[in-house]
Scaffold this motif. Structure first.
Motif, PDB file in Angstrom:
ATOM      1  N   ALA A   1     -19.645 -36.382  39.786  1.00  0.00           N
ATOM      2  CA  ALA A   1     -19.809 -37.389  40.846  1.00  0.00           C
ATOM      3  C   ALA A   1     -20.505 -36.821  42.076  1.00  0.00           C
ATOM      4  O   ALA A   1     -20.856 -37.567  42.994  1.00  0.00           O
TER       5      ALA A   1
ATOM      6  N   VAL B   1     -17.225 -41.147  47.514  1.00  0.00           N
ATOM      7  CA  VAL B   1     -16.626 -41.451  46.224  1.00  0.00           C
ATOM      8  C   VAL B   1     -15.155 -41.756  46.468  1.00  0.00           C
ATOM      9  O   VAL B   1     -14.521 -41.113  47.307  1.00  0.00           O
TER      10      VAL B   1
ATOM     11  N   ARG C   1     -15.025 -34.286  36.598  1.00  0.00           N
ATOM     12  CA  ARG C   1     -15.451 -35.573  37.157  1.00  0.00           C
ATOM     13  C   ARG C   1     -15.924 -35.405  38.601  1.00  0.00           C
ATOM     14  O   ARG C   1     -16.923 -36.005  39.017  1.00  0.00           O
TER      15      ARG C   1
END
Length: 157
Positions: free
Chosen positions: A50, A5, A46
């Motif tokens: 993710a 990511v 987040r």
């Protein structure tokens, strides 16, 4: 398995801090990272969504709960097909004494980390999981003498 990511410098600082101590006060973490407390909360949420932060757990020393033996078992399968690997994954996942397992390259197909109360109980488990399993060609057991390096944070560049 999730792919890498894109993480900015704030995310990287957060991940580095949280790997060491996930229970620090969020305001303290936010200050150290250079964010407001709400922004820090949003980023952590987040990172969880993710899959960067997979889960938050307490790491327990097995010996303190009556599991003095740690064994690493190298398993060679008769055939290494997707179906066989999935069946072995299910078998290993169902056993509480199996605390980690990996599908690996090289001379063996699986590497399995097991905790045991004593060698007799390990032998019973090994007979059931490996000796009596038609998918297993052979297995080799390594008994851990002592921990040389404990689980450590993932390096952050």
């Amino acid at each position: 398995m999730k792919n890498a990511v894109d993480l900015d410098p704030f995310d990287l600082k957060l991940v580095a801090l949280l790997q060491v101590d996930v229970h620090r006060q969020i305001a303290e973490v936010a200050e150290e990272v250079g964010l407001s407390t709400p922004a820090c909360y949003r980023r952590i949420r987040r990172l969880r969504e993710a899959g960067v932060i997979e889960r938050e757990i307490a790491i327990i020393r097995p010996r303190t709960l009556g599991w003095p033996l740690t064994l690493i078992v190298m398993v060679t399968l008769e055939r290494e097909g997707a179906r066989t690997i999935e069946e072995m994954r299910q078998v290993l996942a169902a056993e509480p004494e199996v605390i980690e397992a990996w599908n690996v390259t090289g001379d063996h197909d699986l590497c399995v980390r097991i905790v045991a109360r004593d060698m007799e109980r390990y032998d019973e488990l090994a007979q059931r999981l490996f000796s009596a399993n038609e998918h297993v060609r052979s297995f080799k057991t390594l008994v851990v003498i002592r921990e040389v390096k404990p689980l450590s944070p993932i390096p952050i560049d």
